[in-house]
Design a protein around this motif. Sequence first.
Motif, PDB file in Angstrom:
ATOM      1  N   THR A 110      77.074  59.206   8.334  1.00 18.01           N
ATOM      2  CA  THR A 110      77.039  61.014   6.744  1.00 18.01           C
ATOM      3  C   THR A 110      76.482  60.695   5.634  1.00 18.01           C
ATOM      4  O   THR A 110      75.509  61.600   5.024  1.00 18.01           O
ATOM      5  CB  THR A 110      79.235  59.795   5.635  1.00 18.01           C
ATOM      6  OG1 THR A 110      79.778  60.053   6.477  1.00 18.01           O
ATOM      7  CG2 THR A 110      79.111  60.927   4.361  1.00 18.01           C
ATOM      8  N   THR A 111      75.438  58.691   6.291  1.00 20.26           N
ATOM      9  CA  THR A 111      74.234  58.781   4.629  1.00 20.26           C
ATOM     10  C   THR A 111      73.309  59.251   5.192  1.00 20.26           C
ATOM     11  O   THR A 111      72.473  60.173   4.759  1.00 20.26           O
ATOM     12  CB  THR A 111      73.980  57.354   5.031  1.00 20.26           C
ATOM     13  OG1 THR A 111      75.374  56.553   4.376  1.00 20.26           O
ATOM     14  CG2 THR A 111      72.595  56.432   4.104  1.00 20.26           C
ATOM     15  N   LEU A 112      72.964  59.262   7.509  1.00 23.02           N
ATOM     16  CA  LEU A 112      71.480  60.239   7.553  1.00 23.02           C
ATOM     17  C   LEU A 112      72.255  61.677   7.541  1.00 23.02           C
ATOM     18  O   LEU A 112      70.888  62.285   6.985  1.00 23.02           O
ATOM     19  CB  LEU A 112      72.208  60.205   9.031  1.00 23.02           C
ATOM     20  CG  LEU A 112      71.766  58.434   9.936  1.00 23.02           C
ATOM     21  CD1 LEU A 112      72.108  57.957  10.725  1.00 23.02           C
ATOM     22  CD2 LEU A 112      69.944  58.128   9.578  1.00 23.02           C
ATOM     23  N   LEU A 113      73.023  62.238   7.432  1.00 25.93           N
ATOM     24  CA  LEU A 113      73.861  63.887   7.499  1.00 25.93           C
ATOM     25  C   LEU A 113      73.314  63.893   5.816  1.00 25.93           C
ATOM     26  O   LEU A 113      72.368  64.806   5.651  1.00 25.93           O
ATOM     27  CB  LEU A 113      75.072  64.110   7.411  1.00 25.93           C
ATOM     28  CG  LEU A 113      75.757  63.854   9.174  1.00 25.93           C
ATOM     29  CD1 LEU A 113      77.355  64.214   8.867  1.00 25.93           C
ATOM     30  CD2 LEU A 113      74.750  65.072   9.887  1.00 25.93           C
ATOM     31  N   LEU A 118      69.326  67.033   2.772  1.00 30.45           N
ATOM     32  CA  LEU A 118      68.086  66.921   1.472  1.00 30.45           C
ATOM     33  C   LEU A 118      67.003  67.938   2.041  1.00 30.45           C
ATOM     34  O   LEU A 118      66.592  68.449   1.598  1.00 30.45           O
ATOM     35  CB  LEU A 118      68.708  65.841   1.077  1.00 30.45           C
ATOM     36  CG  LEU A 118      69.788  65.555  -0.046  1.00 30.45           C
ATOM     37  CD1 LEU A 118      69.764  64.461  -0.335  1.00 30.45           C
ATOM     38  CD2 LEU A 118      69.828  66.012  -1.255  1.00 30.45           C
ATOM     39  N   THR A 119      66.516  66.759   3.063  1.00 26.92           N
ATOM     40  CA  THR A 119      64.857  67.456   3.492  1.00 26.92           C
ATOM     41  C   THR A 119      65.147  69.151   4.300  1.00 26.92           C
ATOM     42  O   THR A 119      64.247  69.450   3.651  1.00 26.92           O
ATOM     43  CB  THR A 119      64.422  66.461   4.526  1.00 26.92           C
ATOM     44  OG1 THR A 119      65.118  66.406   5.443  1.00 26.92           O
ATOM     45  CG2 THR A 119      63.768  65.777   4.282  1.00 26.92           C
ATOM     46  N   ASP A 120      66.102  69.327   4.963  1.00 24.68           N
ATOM     47  CA  ASP A 120      66.548  70.849   5.363  1.00 24.68           C
ATOM     48  C   ASP A 120      66.870  71.527   3.963  1.00 24.68           C
ATOM     49  O   ASP A 120      65.328  72.669   4.149  1.00 24.68           O
ATOM     50  CB  ASP A 120      67.382  71.469   6.174  1.00 24.68           C
ATOM     51  CG  ASP A 120      67.561  72.247   7.203  1.00 24.68           C
ATOM     52  OD1 ASP A 120      66.227  72.891   7.230  1.00 24.68           O
ATOM     53  OD2 ASP A 120      68.107  72.451   8.064  1.00 24.68           O
ATOM     54  N   ALA A 121      66.884  71.031   3.541  1.00 23.48           N
ATOM     55  CA  ALA A 121      67.978  72.033   2.033  1.00 23.48           C
ATOM     56  C   ALA A 121      65.878  72.325   0.778  1.00 23.48           C
ATOM     57  O   ALA A 121      65.866  73.686   0.960  1.00 23.48           O
ATOM     58  CB  ALA A 121      68.182  71.981   1.408  1.00 23.48           C
ATOM     59  N   ALA A 222      79.579  72.656  15.527  1.00 21.66           N
ATOM     60  CA  ALA A 222      78.587  73.893  15.507  1.00 21.66           C
ATOM     61  C   ALA A 222      78.997  74.878  15.143  1.00 21.66           C
ATOM     62  O   ALA A 222      79.194  76.103  14.815  1.00 21.66           O
ATOM     63  CB  ALA A 222      78.243  73.880  17.182  1.00 21.66           C
ATOM     64  N   PHE A 223      80.410  75.588  15.791  1.00 18.99           N
ATOM     65  CA  PHE A 223      81.181  76.315  15.899  1.00 18.99           C
ATOM     66  C   PHE A 223      81.852  75.942  13.583  1.00 18.99           C
ATOM     67  O   PHE A 223      81.413  77.384  13.088  1.00 18.99           O
ATOM     68  CB  PHE A 223      82.871  75.715  15.453  1.00 18.99           C
ATOM     69  CG  PHE A 223      83.953  76.978  15.808  1.00 18.99           C
ATOM     70  CD1 PHE A 223      84.143  78.171  15.808  1.00 18.99           C
ATOM     71  CD2 PHE A 223      85.165  76.285  14.519  1.00 18.99           C
ATOM     72  CE1 PHE A 223      84.907  79.385  15.368  1.00 18.99           C
ATOM     73  CE2 PHE A 223      86.189  77.785  14.631  1.00 18.99           C
ATOM     74  CZ  PHE A 223      85.428  78.906  14.439  1.00 18.99           C
ATOM     75  N   LEU A 224      81.982  75.320  13.075  1.00 20.82           N
ATOM     76  CA  LEU A 224      81.941  74.966  11.615  1.00 20.82           C
ATOM     77  C   LEU A 224      81.311  75.178  10.499  1.00 20.82           C
ATOM     78  O   LEU A 224      81.215  75.577   9.782  1.00 20.82           O
ATOM     79  CB  LEU A 224      82.867  73.639  10.945  1.00 20.82           C
ATOM     80  CG  LEU A 224      83.998  73.529  11.685  1.00 20.82           C
ATOM     81  CD1 LEU A 224      84.840  71.891  11.999  1.00 20.82           C
ATOM     82  CD2 LEU A 224      85.495  74.397  10.700  1.00 20.82           C
ATOM     83  N   GLY A 225      79.629  74.650  11.306  1.00 20.71           N
ATOM     84  CA  GLY A 225      78.589  75.002  11.045  1.00 20.71           C
ATOM     85  C   GLY A 225      78.482  76.577  10.875  1.00 20.71           C
ATOM     86  O   GLY A 225      77.370  76.817   9.769  1.00 20.71           O
ATOM     87  N   GLY A 248      70.126  73.287   9.246  1.00 22.55           N
ATOM     88  CA  GLY A 248      70.466  71.966   9.038  1.00 22.55           C
ATOM     89  C   GLY A 248      71.814  71.573   8.214  1.00 22.55           C
ATOM     90  O   GLY A 248      72.872  71.287   8.383  1.00 22.55           O
ATOM     91  N   VAL A 249      71.327  71.677   7.105  1.00 25.45           N
ATOM     92  CA  VAL A 249      72.272  72.191   5.789  1.00 25.45           C
ATOM     93  C   VAL A 249      74.216  71.929   6.382  1.00 25.45           C
ATOM     94  O   VAL A 249      74.891  71.285   5.965  1.00 25.45           O
ATOM     95  CB  VAL A 249      72.053  72.856   4.636  1.00 25.45           C
ATOM     96  CG1 VAL A 249      73.591  72.135   3.434  1.00 25.45           C
ATOM     97  CG2 VAL A 249      70.991  72.609   4.382  1.00 25.45           C
TER      98      VAL A 249
END
Length: 278
Positions: A110-113, A118-121, A222-225, A248-249
Motif C-alpha cells: 500500500t505504501t508503494l502504491l 502520487l508521482t503518476d498523478a 486490471a479490471f477494477l483499475g 497508474g493512479v
Amino acid sequence: MPIAEPVLVALAGILGAMLGSFLNVCVYRLPRGESVVAPGSHCPGCGKPIAWYDNVPVLSYLALRGRCRRCGTAISAQYPLIELAVALVWAGTVVHWGAGWDALSAAVLTTLLLGMALTDARHYLIPDEFSLGGLGAGLALSLVPGGISPLASVVGAAAGFALLWVVKAAGDWALARGMIHGEELQQVLEAGEKPTTLGGGDLKMMAMVGSFLGWRGVLLTAFLGSLAGVAVFLPLVLLKRRSPIPFGVFLAVGAAVTLLVGDALVAWYQGMLVGSVP
Ligand SMILES: [Zn+2]
C-alpha cells in the motif's frame, strides 16, 4: 513474553509515520532525478536545513502551524497528510490482520502504491525505484513463510507484465493504423514523438502488483483499475476536457481494493456463476 497488541499497533503506526516522511522525500525527489539520501531536508523558501525536531512526522507540522521556523514559508499540507495516511495504513494492517506476514506485505504494498499514484498523478511517471524496487520487495517477501509462495509471486509478476504488455501492444497497433484519433495524439505527432497508449512504468508497476497479489490479483486489479479509469475519465472525455490519463493512479486504486476485498469479490463472482447454472 509477547508484546501486547495495542503496543504493536502503536509501533506500526510510528514506523508508518516515519516511512510516510521518507515517502514524501521519494515522491518529491525521484521524478526530478535527485538523491533521496542527500542532502537532508531543507526549506524550499530559505534553503536552510530542517532540524530533526522540526522534521518529526505530523507533529512538527502542527507545532509550526505549517510554516518554516526561520522564514515562515508555508509548508504543503500534503506532507503531514501523507505521513498520517501511511501511519494509519501500517497501524490499520496490524489491527486487520494481526502482526504477521499479511500485515507486513499489505503495508509495504500500500505504501508503494501510494507513492506511485502520487508521482503518476503529478508527473505522469512511475519511478523504477517504486516499481522495480517493489517487485524485489514482493519477491523477497514471498520467501518468508506465511503468505504467497515464491512460485505464485513469480507467476503473478510475469502475469502482470504480460497482461499490460498485450494491452499496450494492441493499443499501439491500433494507434499506428490510425484507428485512434484525438487532439493530444495530434500534438504528440506534431512534436515528432512516437505515440504510445501505455507507459513502460505501468507494465513494471503491474509486475510489482503481481509479485504481491498473484495472477488472480493481477486480473482483478486490471479490471477494477480500468473500471475506475473509465468511470472518472468518461465524463471528462464527454465534456471534451481531456488530459493524459495517469493510468497508474487507477491501477493503484484497483490493487488496493483487490488487497482488501479481492478474495471476497472473487468468491461472490464464482458464487454468482455457480448459482446461475440450473
Ligand atoms: Zn524557510
